[in-house]
Write a protein that holds these residues in place. Structure first.
Motif, PDB file in Angstrom:
ATOM      1  N   GLY A 165      -7.273   2.144  10.217  1.00 43.60           N
ATOM      2  CA  GLY A 165      -7.678   3.326  10.382  1.00 43.60           C
ATOM      3  C   GLY A 165      -6.748   4.366   9.725  1.00 43.60           C
ATOM      4  O   GLY A 165      -7.478   5.124   9.046  1.00 43.60           O
ATOM      5  N   LEU A 166      -5.402   4.030   9.799  1.00 44.15           N
ATOM      6  CA  LEU A 166      -4.811   5.217   8.921  1.00 44.15           C
ATOM      7  C   LEU A 166      -4.956   4.625   7.380  1.00 44.15           C
ATOM      8  O   LEU A 166      -5.113   6.030   6.733  1.00 44.15           O
ATOM      9  CB  LEU A 166      -3.288   4.547   9.381  1.00 44.15           C
ATOM     10  N   ASN A 167      -5.236   3.577   6.845  1.00 40.42           N
ATOM     11  CA  ASN A 167      -5.269   3.233   5.522  1.00 40.42           C
ATOM     12  C   ASN A 167      -6.519   3.727   5.081  1.00 40.42           C
ATOM     13  O   ASN A 167      -6.827   4.625   3.848  1.00 40.42           O
ATOM     14  CB  ASN A 167      -4.963   1.965   5.223  1.00 40.42           C
ATOM     15  N   GLN A 168      -7.548   3.743   5.724  1.00 36.95           N
ATOM     16  CA  GLN A 168      -8.899   4.064   5.406  1.00 36.95           C
ATOM     17  C   GLN A 168      -8.824   5.701   5.258  1.00 36.95           C
ATOM     18  O   GLN A 168      -9.458   6.226   4.009  1.00 36.95           O
ATOM     19  CB  GLN A 168     -10.012   3.871   6.305  1.00 36.95           C
ATOM     20  N   ILE A 169      -8.446   6.577   6.004  1.00 34.55           N
ATOM     21  CA  ILE A 169      -8.455   8.001   5.930  1.00 34.55           C
ATOM     22  C   ILE A 169      -7.455   8.517   5.031  1.00 34.55           C
ATOM     23  O   ILE A 169      -7.837   9.414   4.150  1.00 34.55           O
ATOM     24  CB  ILE A 169      -8.515   8.712   7.339  1.00 34.55           C
ATOM     25  N   ALA A 170      -6.365   7.775   4.779  1.00 34.34           N
ATOM     26  CA  ALA A 170      -5.374   8.134   3.554  1.00 34.34           C
ATOM     27  C   ALA A 170      -5.759   7.877   2.222  1.00 34.34           C
ATOM     28  O   ALA A 170      -5.548   8.874   1.509  1.00 34.34           O
ATOM     29  CB  ALA A 170      -4.333   7.357   4.077  1.00 34.34           C
ATOM     30  N   SER A 171      -6.877   7.011   2.207  1.00 34.27           N
ATOM     31  CA  SER A 171      -7.315   6.701   0.910  1.00 34.27           C
ATOM     32  C   SER A 171      -8.449   7.866   0.645  1.00 34.27           C
ATOM     33  O   SER A 171      -8.676   8.338  -0.597  1.00 34.27           O
ATOM     34  CB  SER A 171      -7.982   5.314   0.843  1.00 34.27           C
ATOM     35  N   GLU A 172      -9.454   7.992   1.691  1.00 34.97           N
ATOM     36  CA  GLU A 172     -10.295   9.154   1.393  1.00 34.97           C
ATOM     37  C   GLU A 172      -9.666  10.687   0.986  1.00 34.97           C
ATOM     38  O   GLU A 172     -10.274  11.339   0.344  1.00 34.97           O
ATOM     39  CB  GLU A 172     -10.681   9.401   3.001  1.00 34.97           C
ATOM     40  N   TYR A 173      -8.357  10.899   1.371  1.00 37.56           N
ATOM     41  CA  TYR A 173      -7.874  12.180   1.116  1.00 37.56           C
ATOM     42  C   TYR A 173      -6.467  11.927   0.312  1.00 37.56           C
ATOM     43  O   TYR A 173      -5.897  12.904  -0.170  1.00 37.56           O
ATOM     44  CB  TYR A 173      -7.470  12.723   2.395  1.00 37.56           C
ATOM     45  N   GLY A 174      -6.310  10.986  -0.520  1.00 35.87           N
ATOM     46  CA  GLY A 174      -5.650  10.731  -1.729  1.00 35.87           C
ATOM     47  C   GLY A 174      -4.036  10.674  -1.029  1.00 35.87           C
ATOM     48  O   GLY A 174      -3.131  11.260  -1.759  1.00 35.87           O
ATOM     49  N   ILE A 175      -3.819  10.433   0.309  1.00 32.87           N
ATOM     50  CA  ILE A 175      -2.690  10.299   0.989  1.00 32.87           C
ATOM     51  C   ILE A 175      -1.667   9.091   0.884  1.00 32.87           C
ATOM     52  O   ILE A 175      -2.375   8.090   0.845  1.00 32.87           O
ATOM     53  CB  ILE A 175      -2.537  10.792   2.493  1.00 32.87           C
ATOM     54  N   SER A 176      -0.561   9.133   0.641  1.00 31.11           N
ATOM     55  CA  SER A 176       0.276   7.942   0.464  1.00 31.11           C
ATOM     56  C   SER A 176       0.883   7.848   2.046  1.00 31.11           C
ATOM     57  O   SER A 176       1.410   8.924   2.488  1.00 31.11           O
ATOM     58  CB  SER A 176       1.408   8.165  -0.409  1.00 31.11           C
ATOM     59  N   LEU A 177       0.920   6.761   2.519  1.00 26.71           N
ATOM     60  CA  LEU A 177       1.739   6.434   3.799  1.00 26.71           C
ATOM     61  C   LEU A 177       2.878   5.861   3.245  1.00 26.71           C
ATOM     62  O   LEU A 177       3.212   4.757   2.926  1.00 26.71           O
ATOM     63  CB  LEU A 177       0.928   5.162   4.449  1.00 26.71           C
ATOM     64  N   ALA A 178       4.089   6.894   3.582  1.00 33.95           N
ATOM     65  CA  ALA A 178       5.228   6.728   2.688  1.00 33.95           C
ATOM     66  C   ALA A 178       6.173   5.983   3.549  1.00 33.95           C
ATOM     67  O   ALA A 178       7.400   5.612   2.900  1.00 33.95           O
ATOM     68  CB  ALA A 178       5.491   7.965   2.382  1.00 33.95           C
ATOM     69  N   GLY A 179       5.903   5.471   4.663  1.00 34.80           N
ATOM     70  CA  GLY A 179       6.927   4.679   5.648  1.00 34.80           C
ATOM     71  C   GLY A 179       6.822   5.285   7.218  1.00 34.80           C
ATOM     72  O   GLY A 179       5.764   5.887   7.614  1.00 34.80           O
ATOM     73  N   GLY A 180       8.109   5.287   7.840  1.00 36.51           N
ATOM     74  CA  GLY A 180       8.001   5.780   9.178  1.00 36.51           C
ATOM     75  C   GLY A 180       8.934   4.953  10.150  1.00 36.51           C
ATOM     76  O   GLY A 180      10.162   4.483   9.545  1.00 36.51           O
ATOM     77  N   GLU A 181       8.524   4.913  11.341  1.00 38.47           N
ATOM     78  CA  GLU A 181       9.510   4.162  12.393  1.00 38.47           C
ATOM     79  C   GLU A 181       8.673   3.636  13.415  1.00 38.47           C
ATOM     80  O   GLU A 181       7.671   3.743  13.654  1.00 38.47           O
ATOM     81  CB  GLU A 181      10.368   5.282  13.086  1.00 38.47           C
TER      82      GLU A 181
END
Length: 300
Positions: free
Chosen positions: A116-132
Protein backbone atom coordinates in the motif's frame (compact mmCIF):
# COMPACT_ATOMS: atom_id res chain seq x y z
CA UNK A 1 6.42 28.42 32.14
CA UNK A 2 5.26 26.36 35.16
CA UNK A 3 6.20 22.70 35.17
CA UNK A 4 3.56 20.03 34.67
CA UNK A 5 2.42 18.69 38.01
CA UNK A 6 3.29 15.06 38.78
CA UNK A 7 -0.41 14.43 39.35
CA UNK A 8 -1.67 16.06 36.13
CA UNK A 9 -2.62 13.46 33.53
CA UNK A 10 -2.35 13.94 29.78
CA UNK A 11 -6.10 13.42 29.46
CA UNK A 12 -6.65 16.30 31.89
CA UNK A 13 -4.46 18.54 29.75
CA UNK A 14 -5.92 17.38 26.44
CA UNK A 15 -4.11 17.67 23.12
CA UNK A 16 -4.08 21.47 22.98
CA UNK A 17 -3.04 21.79 26.61
CA UNK A 18 -0.20 19.35 26.11
CA UNK A 19 0.99 21.23 23.03
CA UNK A 20 1.00 24.49 25.00
CA UNK A 21 3.45 22.84 27.39
CA UNK A 22 5.64 21.28 24.70
CA UNK A 23 5.93 23.91 21.96
CA UNK A 24 7.84 26.52 24.01
CA UNK A 25 10.51 23.86 24.64
CA UNK A 26 11.36 23.34 20.96
CA UNK A 27 14.78 24.54 19.80
CA UNK A 28 15.01 26.07 16.31
CA UNK A 29 17.58 27.76 14.07
CA UNK A 30 17.59 30.56 11.51
CA UNK A 31 16.72 28.34 8.52
CA UNK A 32 13.30 27.50 9.99
CA UNK A 33 10.69 29.74 8.37
CA UNK A 34 7.59 28.23 10.00
CA UNK A 35 7.71 25.83 12.93
CA UNK A 36 5.12 23.83 14.84
CA UNK A 37 1.52 24.99 14.59
CA UNK A 38 0.72 24.60 10.89
CA UNK A 39 0.13 21.55 8.68
CA UNK A 40 3.87 21.40 7.94
CA UNK A 41 7.07 23.03 9.09
CA UNK A 42 8.86 25.15 6.46
CA UNK A 43 12.64 25.30 6.04
CA UNK A 44 14.48 27.62 3.67
CA UNK A 45 16.48 25.70 1.05
CA UNK A 46 17.59 28.31 -1.47
CA UNK A 47 16.42 31.47 -3.21
CA UNK A 48 13.81 29.54 -5.20
CA UNK A 49 12.58 26.71 -2.99
CA UNK A 50 11.50 25.95 0.55
CA UNK A 51 11.30 22.47 2.08
CA UNK A 52 8.15 21.24 3.80
CA UNK A 53 8.48 18.79 6.70
CA UNK A 54 5.67 16.64 8.05
CA UNK A 55 5.48 13.81 10.58
CA UNK A 56 2.28 11.86 11.23
CA UNK A 57 1.24 8.44 12.48
CA UNK A 58 -1.57 5.90 12.37
CA UNK A 59 -2.34 3.64 15.34
CA UNK A 60 -4.38 0.45 15.35
CA UNK A 61 -7.72 0.92 17.08
CA UNK A 62 -7.57 4.67 16.60
CA UNK A 63 -6.95 5.33 12.90
CA UNK A 64 -7.81 1.87 11.57
CA UNK A 65 -9.35 -1.37 12.86
CA UNK A 66 -7.47 -4.66 13.35
CA UNK A 67 -9.28 -6.25 10.40
CA UNK A 68 -8.32 -3.47 7.95
CA UNK A 69 -6.63 -4.78 4.77
CA UNK A 70 -2.87 -4.23 5.23
CA UNK A 71 -2.45 -2.39 1.92
CA UNK A 72 -5.06 0.17 3.01
CA UNK A 73 -3.26 0.67 6.33
CA UNK A 74 -0.08 1.53 4.44
CA UNK A 75 -1.95 3.71 1.98
CA UNK A 76 -3.64 5.74 4.71
CA UNK A 77 -0.42 6.19 6.68
CA UNK A 78 1.26 7.93 3.75
CA UNK A 79 -1.86 9.62 2.35
CA UNK A 80 -2.37 11.53 5.60
CA UNK A 81 1.03 13.17 5.32
CA UNK A 82 0.55 13.86 1.61
CA UNK A 83 -2.65 15.71 2.53
CA UNK A 84 -0.69 18.00 4.86
CA UNK A 85 1.83 18.80 2.11
CA UNK A 86 -1.13 19.59 -0.17
CA UNK A 87 -2.56 21.96 2.45
CA UNK A 88 0.57 24.13 2.14
CA UNK A 89 0.35 24.18 -1.65
CA UNK A 90 3.39 21.91 -1.91
CA UNK A 91 4.58 18.81 -3.75
CA UNK A 92 5.58 15.68 -1.75
CA UNK A 93 9.04 14.19 -2.34
CA UNK A 94 10.69 11.77 0.16
CA UNK A 95 9.31 9.64 2.99
CA UNK A 96 10.81 7.81 5.96
CA UNK A 97 8.73 5.00 7.48
CA UNK A 98 8.84 3.98 11.14
CA UNK A 99 7.05 0.67 11.78
CA UNK A 100 6.12 -0.39 15.32
CA UNK A 101 4.57 -3.85 15.67
CA UNK A 102 4.31 -6.78 18.07
CA UNK A 103 6.59 -9.67 17.01
CA UNK A 104 3.69 -12.14 17.02
CA UNK A 105 2.11 -10.51 13.99
CA UNK A 106 2.50 -12.34 10.64
CA UNK A 107 5.19 -11.11 8.26
CA UNK A 108 2.57 -11.04 5.49
CA UNK A 109 0.91 -8.13 7.33
CA UNK A 110 4.03 -6.01 6.89
CA UNK A 111 4.40 -7.03 3.25
CA UNK A 112 0.82 -5.89 2.63
CA UNK A 113 1.40 -2.57 4.37
CA UNK A 114 4.41 -1.87 2.17
CA UNK A 115 2.42 -2.78 -0.94
CA UNK A 116 0.00 0.00 0.00
CA UNK A 117 2.82 2.40 0.79
CA UNK A 118 4.53 1.71 -2.54
CA UNK A 119 1.33 2.07 -4.55
CA UNK A 120 0.42 5.55 -3.30
CA UNK A 121 4.07 6.63 -3.29
CA UNK A 122 4.24 5.78 -6.99
CA UNK A 123 1.04 7.72 -7.68
CA UNK A 124 2.54 10.90 -6.22
CA UNK A 125 6.17 10.46 -7.28
CA UNK A 126 7.38 9.94 -3.72
CA UNK A 127 10.52 7.99 -2.86
CA UNK A 128 10.38 5.74 0.19
CA UNK A 129 13.87 6.58 1.39
CA UNK A 130 14.12 4.30 4.44
CA UNK A 131 13.07 4.39 8.06
CA UNK A 132 13.08 2.31 11.22
CA UNK A 133 11.43 -0.74 12.80
CA UNK A 134 10.69 -1.37 16.47
CA UNK A 135 9.03 -4.17 18.40
CA UNK A 136 6.08 -3.32 20.65
CA UNK A 137 5.71 -4.94 24.06
CA UNK A 138 1.95 -5.27 23.60
CA UNK A 139 -0.09 -6.63 20.72
CA UNK A 140 -0.59 -3.59 18.50
CA UNK A 141 0.57 -1.87 15.34
CA UNK A 142 1.54 1.72 14.56
CA UNK A 143 3.20 3.46 11.63
CA UNK A 144 4.86 6.88 11.70
CA UNK A 145 5.65 8.71 8.45
CA UNK A 146 8.06 11.59 7.99
CA UNK A 147 7.50 13.25 4.62
CA UNK A 148 9.33 16.08 2.89
CA UNK A 149 7.97 18.29 0.16
CA UNK A 150 8.82 21.42 -1.78
CA UNK A 151 7.10 24.73 -2.38
CA UNK A 152 8.28 27.91 -4.12
CA UNK A 153 10.19 30.17 -1.73
CA UNK A 154 7.89 32.04 0.65
CA UNK A 155 4.79 30.86 -1.25
CA UNK A 156 3.48 28.21 1.16
CA UNK A 157 -0.09 28.88 2.28
CA UNK A 158 -0.34 29.18 6.07
CA UNK A 159 -3.17 28.88 8.56
CA UNK A 160 -2.45 32.21 10.25
CA UNK A 161 -2.94 34.57 7.33
CA UNK A 162 -6.72 34.70 6.86
CA UNK A 163 -8.27 38.17 6.74
CA UNK A 164 -11.52 39.48 8.21
CA UNK A 165 -14.20 39.38 5.52
CA UNK A 166 -12.66 36.43 3.67
CA UNK A 167 -14.99 33.72 2.43
CA UNK A 168 -14.47 30.20 3.85
CA UNK A 169 -14.52 27.33 1.37
CA UNK A 170 -13.99 23.57 1.28
CA UNK A 171 -13.22 21.13 -1.51
CA UNK A 172 -15.28 17.96 -1.90
CA UNK A 173 -17.87 16.66 0.57
CA UNK A 174 -17.76 15.98 4.30
CA UNK A 175 -18.98 13.41 6.81
CA UNK A 176 -19.22 9.67 7.27
CA UNK A 177 -15.59 8.91 6.55
CA UNK A 178 -15.20 5.96 8.94
CA UNK A 179 -18.49 4.09 8.27
CA UNK A 180 -17.90 4.39 4.51
CA UNK A 181 -14.16 3.54 4.72
CA UNK A 182 -13.37 6.75 2.82
CA UNK A 183 -10.77 7.42 5.53
CA UNK A 184 -8.78 4.60 3.92
CA UNK A 185 -9.27 5.49 0.26
CA UNK A 186 -9.41 9.32 0.10
CA UNK A 187 -7.46 11.22 -2.53
CA UNK A 188 -5.00 13.78 -1.11
CA UNK A 189 -5.70 17.15 -2.73
CA UNK A 190 -2.20 17.86 -4.04
CA UNK A 191 -3.42 19.04 -7.44
CA UNK A 192 -5.99 21.34 -5.87
CA UNK A 193 -3.53 22.69 -3.32
CA UNK A 194 -1.02 23.54 -6.02
CA UNK A 195 -3.68 25.26 -8.13
CA UNK A 196 -4.78 27.38 -5.19
CA UNK A 197 -1.23 28.28 -4.22
CA UNK A 198 -0.26 29.17 -7.79
CA UNK A 199 -3.33 31.42 -8.10
CA UNK A 200 -2.02 33.73 -5.38
CA UNK A 201 -5.63 34.28 -4.29
CA UNK A 202 -5.87 32.08 -1.20
CA UNK A 203 -5.16 33.80 2.13
CA UNK A 204 -5.08 30.73 4.42
CA UNK A 205 -5.46 26.96 4.11
CA UNK A 206 -5.32 23.67 6.02
CA UNK A 207 -6.55 20.12 5.53
CA UNK A 208 -9.56 18.69 7.34
CA UNK A 209 -8.34 15.74 9.38
CA UNK A 210 -9.87 16.26 12.83
CA UNK A 211 -13.23 17.54 11.59
CA UNK A 212 -14.42 20.98 10.54
CA UNK A 213 -15.66 21.67 14.08
CA UNK A 214 -12.08 21.37 15.38
CA UNK A 215 -10.06 22.53 12.38
CA UNK A 216 -11.92 25.73 11.46
CA UNK A 217 -11.56 27.18 14.99
CA UNK A 218 -7.82 26.35 14.80
CA UNK A 219 -7.45 28.28 11.55
CA UNK A 220 -9.44 31.19 12.99
CA UNK A 221 -7.39 31.25 16.20
CA UNK A 222 -4.11 31.12 14.27
CA UNK A 223 -5.27 34.14 12.24
CA UNK A 224 -6.51 36.06 15.29
CA UNK A 225 -10.07 35.96 13.96
CA UNK A 226 -13.37 34.19 14.39
CA UNK A 227 -16.00 33.15 11.85
CA UNK A 228 -19.62 32.77 10.88
CA UNK A 229 -20.41 29.26 9.64
CA UNK A 230 -23.56 28.39 7.67
CA UNK A 231 -24.28 24.80 8.67
CA UNK A 232 -26.90 24.43 5.95
CA UNK A 233 -24.24 25.09 3.32
CA UNK A 234 -21.95 22.23 4.38
CA UNK A 235 -21.43 19.82 1.46
CA UNK A 236 -22.47 16.44 2.90
CA UNK A 237 -21.79 12.98 1.56
CA UNK A 238 -24.97 11.07 0.75
CA UNK A 239 -26.65 9.82 3.91
CA UNK A 240 -24.75 12.23 6.20
CA UNK A 241 -26.25 15.01 8.28
CA UNK A 242 -24.82 18.49 8.60
CA UNK A 243 -23.74 17.59 12.15
CA UNK A 244 -21.78 14.61 10.83
CA UNK A 245 -20.16 16.81 8.20
CA UNK A 246 -19.18 19.18 10.98
CA UNK A 247 -17.65 16.77 13.49
CA UNK A 248 -16.91 13.33 11.99
CA UNK A 249 -13.41 14.18 10.74
CA UNK A 250 -10.98 12.21 8.55
CA UNK A 251 -12.28 13.95 5.42
CA UNK A 252 -8.86 15.18 4.20
CA UNK A 253 -10.43 17.91 2.10
CA UNK A 254 -8.94 21.41 1.90
CA UNK A 255 -10.33 24.23 4.03
CA UNK A 256 -9.30 27.64 2.69
CA UNK A 257 -10.12 31.34 2.71
CA UNK A 258 -10.04 34.08 0.09
CA UNK A 259 -11.34 37.60 -0.54
CA UNK A 260 -14.96 37.78 -1.80
CA UNK A 261 -13.97 39.62 -4.97
CA UNK A 262 -11.98 36.55 -6.05
CA UNK A 263 -14.93 34.16 -5.93
CA UNK A 264 -15.32 33.81 -9.70
CA UNK A 265 -11.59 33.24 -10.23
CA UNK A 266 -11.45 30.59 -7.48
CA UNK A 267 -14.57 28.88 -8.85
CA UNK A 268 -12.99 28.68 -12.29
CA UNK A 269 -9.96 26.86 -10.82
CA UNK A 270 -11.74 24.03 -9.02
CA UNK A 271 -15.10 22.99 -7.53
CA UNK A 272 -15.60 24.21 -3.97
CA UNK A 273 -18.36 25.19 -1.55
CA UNK A 274 -18.60 28.48 0.34
CA UNK A 275 -19.56 27.67 3.93
CA UNK A 276 -19.00 30.91 5.83
CA UNK A 277 -17.01 34.06 6.41
CA UNK A 278 -14.07 35.09 8.58
CA UNK A 279 -14.89 37.85 11.05
CA UNK A 280 -13.28 40.05 13.70
CA UNK A 281 -16.08 39.23 16.13
CA UNK A 282 -15.00 37.29 19.20
CA UNK A 283 -16.01 33.74 20.09
CA UNK A 284 -18.61 33.20 17.37
CA UNK A 285 -17.36 29.64 16.95
CA UNK A 286 -18.39 28.65 20.48
CA UNK A 287 -21.95 28.08 19.25
CA UNK A 288 -20.95 25.15 17.02
CA UNK A 289 -23.10 22.10 17.83
CA UNK A 290 -20.39 19.63 18.76
CA UNK A 291 -16.68 19.39 18.11
CA UNK A 292 -14.33 17.23 16.11
CA UNK A 293 -11.54 14.94 17.23
CA UNK A 294 -9.00 15.86 19.89
CA UNK A 295 -6.32 13.39 20.97
CA UNK A 296 -6.13 12.44 24.67
CA UNK A 297 -9.66 13.66 25.39
CA UNK A 298 -12.37 11.34 26.66
CA UNK A 299 -14.97 12.55 24.17
CA UNK A 300 -14.94 9.41 21.99
Amino acid sequence: MPEISDTTTISQLGELGLLKKILPLLTTNSSLIEGAGDDCAIVECNADTDMLLKCDCVVEGLHFLPNTPPSLIGRKALARTISDIAAMGGTPEHALITLMVHPSRPASLIEGIYQGLNQIASEYGISLAGGECSALTHDSLAISITLTGTVPHRKAILRRTAQAGDLIAVTGKLGGSFPSNRHLTFTPRVKEGNLLRASGLVTAMMDLSDGLASDLPRLAKASGLSFHLNLEKLPCHEGCTHLQALKDGEDYELLFTFAPQNYEKISSLLPCTIIGEMTKEKNTHTSLPGKGWEHFSEQK
